[in-house]
Design a protein around this motif. Structure first.
Motif, PDB file in Angstrom:
ATOM      1  N   GLY A  39       0.746  -1.226  -0.136  1.00 20.34           N
ATOM      2  CA  GLY A  39      -0.143  -0.023   0.046  1.00 20.34           C
ATOM      3  C   GLY A  39       0.824   1.287   0.127  1.00 20.34           C
ATOM      4  N   LEU A  40       1.952   1.202   0.907  1.00 19.08           N
ATOM      5  CA  LEU A  40       2.760   2.343   0.825  1.00 19.08           C
ATOM      6  C   LEU A  40       3.413   2.789  -0.365  1.00 19.08           C
ATOM      7  CD1 LEU A  40       3.892   4.502   2.791  1.00 19.08           C
ATOM      8  CD2 LEU A  40       5.754   2.801   3.646  1.00 19.08           C
ATOM      9  N   TYR A  41       4.121   1.308  -0.800  1.00 22.70           N
ATOM     10  CA  TYR A  41       4.972   1.512  -2.275  1.00 22.70           C
ATOM     11  C   TYR A  41       3.876   2.010  -3.404  1.00 22.70           C
ATOM     12  CZ  TYR A  41       6.497  -0.774  -6.517  1.00 22.70           C
ATOM     13  OH  TYR A  41       6.990  -1.305  -7.746  1.00 22.70           O
ATOM     14  N   THR A  42       2.610   1.821  -3.563  1.00 19.58           N
ATOM     15  CA  THR A  42       1.795   1.892  -4.268  1.00 19.58           C
ATOM     16  C   THR A  42       1.487   3.459  -4.242  1.00 19.58           C
ATOM     17  OG1 THR A  42       0.688  -0.300  -4.556  1.00 19.58           O
ATOM     18  CG2 THR A  42      -0.753   1.624  -5.226  1.00 19.58           C
ATOM     19  N   ILE A  43       1.211   4.062  -3.042  1.00 19.38           N
ATOM     20  CA  ILE A  43       0.693   5.262  -2.956  1.00 19.38           C
ATOM     21  C   ILE A  43       1.959   6.340  -3.242  1.00 19.38           C
ATOM     22  CG2 ILE A  43       0.433   7.125  -1.133  1.00 19.38           C
ATOM     23  CD1 ILE A  43      -1.264   5.058   0.207  1.00 19.38           C
ATOM     24  N   ILE A  44       3.184   6.053  -2.776  1.00 18.64           N
ATOM     25  CA  ILE A  44       4.702   6.631  -3.221  1.00 18.64           C
ATOM     26  C   ILE A  44       4.673   6.781  -4.695  1.00 18.64           C
ATOM     27  CG2 ILE A  44       7.008   6.841  -3.301  1.00 18.64           C
ATOM     28  CD1 ILE A  44       6.549   5.879  -0.072  1.00 18.64           C
ATOM     29  N   SER A  45       4.348   5.403  -5.262  1.00 16.84           N
ATOM     30  CA  SER A  45       4.675   5.377  -6.696  1.00 16.84           C
ATOM     31  C   SER A  45       3.748   6.390  -7.595  1.00 16.84           C
ATOM     32  CB  SER A  45       4.582   3.912  -7.303  1.00 16.84           C
ATOM     33  OG  SER A  45       5.513   3.108  -6.654  1.00 16.84           O
ATOM     34  N   LEU A  46       2.362   6.143  -7.054  1.00 14.90           N
ATOM     35  CA  LEU A  46       1.426   7.045  -7.795  1.00 14.90           C
ATOM     36  C   LEU A  46       1.524   8.538  -7.755  1.00 14.90           C
ATOM     37  CD1 LEU A  46      -2.107   5.113  -6.850  1.00 14.90           C
ATOM     38  CD2 LEU A  46      -1.060   5.404  -9.246  1.00 14.90           C
ATOM     39  N   ILE A  47       2.151   8.901  -6.496  1.00 18.92           N
ATOM     40  CA  ILE A  47       2.617  10.431  -6.205  1.00 18.92           C
ATOM     41  C   ILE A  47       3.502  10.711  -7.191  1.00 18.92           C
ATOM     42  CG2 ILE A  47       3.590  11.925  -4.526  1.00 18.92           C
ATOM     43  CD1 ILE A  47       1.776  10.535  -2.388  1.00 18.92           C
ATOM     44  N   GLY A  48       4.662   9.933  -7.323  1.00 14.99           N
ATOM     45  CA  GLY A  48       5.625  10.249  -8.123  1.00 14.99           C
ATOM     46  C   GLY A  48       5.296  10.257  -9.774  1.00 14.99           C
ATOM     47  N   PHE A  49       4.325   9.314 -10.185  1.00 15.14           N
ATOM     48  CA  PHE A  49       4.046   9.010 -11.460  1.00 15.14           C
ATOM     49  C   PHE A  49       2.938  10.424 -11.720  1.00 15.14           C
ATOM     50  CE2 PHE A  49       0.520   7.765 -14.474  1.00 15.14           C
ATOM     51  CZ  PHE A  49       1.593   7.271 -15.574  1.00 15.14           C
ATOM     52  N   VAL A  50       2.302  10.625 -10.790  1.00 12.40           N
ATOM     53  CA  VAL A  50       1.354  11.998 -11.203  1.00 12.40           C
ATOM     54  C   VAL A  50       2.141  13.261 -11.425  1.00 12.40           C
ATOM     55  CG1 VAL A  50      -0.531  13.699 -10.216  1.00 12.40           C
ATOM     56  CG2 VAL A  50      -0.859  11.036 -10.096  1.00 12.40           C
ATOM     57  N   ILE A  51       2.844  13.412 -10.335  1.00 13.80           N
ATOM     58  CA  ILE A  51       4.154  14.433 -10.459  1.00 13.80           C
ATOM     59  C   ILE A  51       4.890  14.525 -11.727  1.00 13.80           C
ATOM     60  CG2 ILE A  51       5.893  15.657  -9.425  1.00 13.80           C
ATOM     61  CD1 ILE A  51       4.869  15.007  -6.790  1.00 13.80           C
ATOM     62  N   MET A  52       5.265  13.141 -12.075  1.00 16.62           N
ATOM     63  CA  MET A  52       6.257  13.239 -13.297  1.00 16.62           C
ATOM     64  C   MET A  52       5.224  13.570 -14.573  1.00 16.62           C
ATOM     65  SD  MET A  52       8.012   9.621 -14.496  1.00 16.62           S
ATOM     66  CE  MET A  52       6.511   8.788 -14.920  1.00 16.62           C
ATOM     67  N   VAL A  53       4.228  12.955 -14.589  1.00 21.72           N
ATOM     68  CA  VAL A  53       3.097  13.439 -15.755  1.00 21.72           C
ATOM     69  C   VAL A  53       2.982  14.660 -15.955  1.00 21.72           C
ATOM     70  CG1 VAL A  53       0.842  12.713 -16.762  1.00 21.72           C
ATOM     71  CG2 VAL A  53       2.401  11.007 -15.895  1.00 21.72           C
ATOM     72  N   ILE A  54       2.643  15.385 -14.860  1.00 25.28           N
ATOM     73  CA  ILE A  54       2.347  16.912 -14.938  1.00 25.28           C
ATOM     74  C   ILE A  54       3.357  17.583 -15.340  1.00 25.28           C
ATOM     75  CG2 ILE A  54       1.601  18.739 -13.542  1.00 25.28           C
ATOM     76  CD1 ILE A  54      -0.374  16.860 -11.819  1.00 25.28           C
ATOM     77  N   GLY A  55       4.614  17.236 -14.594  1.00 27.27           N
ATOM     78  CA  GLY A  55       5.816  18.031 -15.048  1.00 27.27           C
ATOM     79  C   GLY A  55       6.359  17.527 -16.136  1.00 27.27           C
ATOM     80  N   TYR A  56       6.255  16.519 -16.941  1.00 25.39           N
ATOM     81  CA  TYR A  56       6.576  16.281 -18.128  1.00 25.39           C
ATOM     82  C   TYR A  56       5.633  17.006 -19.008  1.00 25.39           C
ATOM     83  CZ  TYR A  56       7.298  13.641 -22.535  1.00 25.39           C
ATOM     84  OH  TYR A  56       7.737  13.211 -23.863  1.00 25.39           O
ATOM     85  N   GLY A  57       4.401  17.148 -18.665  1.00 18.56           N
ATOM     86  CA  GLY A  57       3.582  17.990 -19.779  1.00 18.56           C
ATOM     87  C   GLY A  57       4.142  19.436 -19.743  1.00 18.56           C
ATOM     88  N   GLN A  58       4.333  19.841 -18.545  1.00 18.56           N
ATOM     89  CA  GLN A  58       4.950  21.239 -18.546  1.00 18.56           C
ATOM     90  C   GLN A  58       6.306  21.358 -19.272  1.00 18.56           C
ATOM     91  OE1 GLN A  58       4.915  22.146 -14.571  1.00 18.56           O
ATOM     92  NE2 GLN A  58       2.592  22.300 -14.030  1.00 18.56           N
ATOM     93  N   ALA A  59       7.235  20.505 -19.082  1.00 16.59           N
ATOM     94  CA  ALA A  59       8.625  20.610 -19.398  1.00 16.59           C
ATOM     95  C   ALA A  59       8.648  20.564 -21.040  1.00 16.59           C
ATOM     96  CB  ALA A  59       9.604  19.483 -18.766  1.00 16.59           C
ATOM     97  N   ARG A  60       7.547  19.576 -21.796  1.00 19.75           N
ATOM     98  CA  ARG A  60       7.603  19.458 -23.038  1.00 19.75           C
ATOM     99  C   ARG A  60       7.313  20.747 -23.787  1.00 19.75           C
ATOM    100  NH1 ARG A  60       3.844  14.401 -25.001  1.00 19.75           N
ATOM    101  NH2 ARG A  60       2.271  16.396 -25.423  1.00 19.75           N
ATOM    102  N   GLN A  61       6.783  21.532 -23.145  1.00 20.55           N
ATOM    103  CA  GLN A  61       6.245  22.923 -23.784  1.00 20.55           C
ATOM    104  C   GLN A  61       7.659  23.697 -24.139  1.00 20.55           C
ATOM    105  OE1 GLN A  61       3.032  23.156 -24.750  1.00 20.55           O
ATOM    106  NE2 GLN A  61       2.962  21.021 -23.710  1.00 20.55           N
ATOM    107  N   ASN A  62       8.766  23.720 -23.255  1.00 20.56           N
ATOM    108  CA  ASN A  62       9.934  24.467 -23.114  1.00 20.56           C
ATOM    109  C   ASN A  62      11.173  23.833 -23.472  1.00 20.56           C
ATOM    110  OD1 ASN A  62       8.315  26.972 -23.224  1.00 20.56           O
ATOM    111  ND2 ASN A  62       7.979  26.471 -20.994  1.00 20.56           N
ATOM    112  N   THR A  63      11.174  22.759 -23.847  1.00 21.37           N
ATOM    113  CA  THR A  63      12.265  21.586 -24.025  1.00 21.37           C
ATOM    114  C   THR A  63      13.165  22.006 -24.837  1.00 21.37           C
ATOM    115  OG1 THR A  63      13.100  19.330 -23.748  1.00 21.37           O
ATOM    116  CG2 THR A  63      11.474  19.937 -25.443  1.00 21.37           C
ATOM    117  N   ILE A  64      14.479  21.853 -24.799  1.00 23.43           N
ATOM    118  CA  ILE A  64      15.528  22.014 -25.873  1.00 23.43           C
ATOM    119  C   ILE A  64      15.473  20.554 -26.934  1.00 23.43           C
ATOM    120  CG2 ILE A  64      17.920  22.014 -26.448  1.00 23.43           C
ATOM    121  CD1 ILE A  64      18.009  23.168 -23.336  1.00 23.43           C
ATOM    122  N   VAL A  65      15.593  21.034 -28.255  1.00 22.97           N
ATOM    123  CA  VAL A  65      15.511  20.051 -29.426  1.00 22.97           C
ATOM    124  C   VAL A  65      16.963  19.657 -29.602  1.00 22.97           C
ATOM    125  CG1 VAL A  65      15.179  19.216 -31.621  1.00 22.97           C
ATOM    126  CG2 VAL A  65      13.343  20.752 -30.428  1.00 22.97           C
TER     127      VAL A  65
END
Length: 194
Positions: A39-65
């Motif tokens: 349960g703890l592992y799943t919660i931490i993984s989900l938190i990381g996943f959500v932050i990663m997805v949101i952050g990836y969406g933001q970072a993709r907008q201004n990334t370096i090619v």
């Protein structure tokens, strides 16, 4: 980019206990119980996943090619992703030939998936994301090979289970390539070919 990196680190770190801290993981399971640990592992993984997805969406907008992938690399990536989906589908049930021969097809699937995305995406954020997953998968596969595999020694290959695993992988690949990837990620894997 910072939000993306924090999410990626949390997600990959939560999946790395068996690579770097197996004895600590076992101690925690003994201390709090397997259900609470999962349960703890799943919660931490989900938190990381959500932050990663949101952050990836933001970072993709201004990334370096860094490079522009050509059509040949896109075709190679599509083929590699087909293999990755077959490996993923082959991780269960345990009596299919893929699982019995490769032992850890899901981790191999992540390796192939990450490599495919590395060669077909030339931005800095993609290099960090897929490079991070590739490094993690290499380390995890190495670690997993040292652990016992829970497959009966006398397990027989089931042709039916193998065919179902391969067919499932192909179907998942088709669904992702021709729609679901664009729906979930906002980019069609075929867009660079037109």
């Amino acid at each position: 980019m910072a939000l993306f990196l924090i999410g990626l680190i949390i997600f990959l770190a939560s999946h790395s206990c068996r690579i770097f801290a197996e004895s600590w993981r076992n101690h925690m399971i003994d201390r709090i119980g397997e259900v609470k640990w999962k349960g703890l592992y799943t919660i931490i993984s989900l938190i990381g996943f959500v932050i990663m997805v949101i952050g990836y969406g933001q970072a993709r907008q201004n990334t370096i090619v860094l490079w522009q992938p050509n059509a040949a690399l896109i075709y190679i990536a599509l083929a590699l992703n087909l293999i990755a989906f077959i490996f993923l589908a082959g991780s269960s049930p345990s009596n299919n030939a893929i699982r019995l021969k490769l032992k850890h097809p899901m981790i191999l699937g992540v390796k192939v998936w990450a490599l495919a995305h590395l060669i077909s995406n030339g931005t800095l954020v993609d290099l960090i994301l897929f490079g991070g997953f590739l490094i993690w998968a290499v380390l995890d596969f190495r670690s997993a090979r040292k652990r016992p595999v829970h497959i009966p020694e006398q397990a027989q290959v089931s042709t039916k289970a193998t065919v179902i695993a391969i067919a499932s992988g192909v179907i998942l690949w088709v669904v992702f390539i021709f729609g679901l990837h664009q729906y979930l990620i906002g980019v069609s894997p075929l867009a660079q070919l037109s």
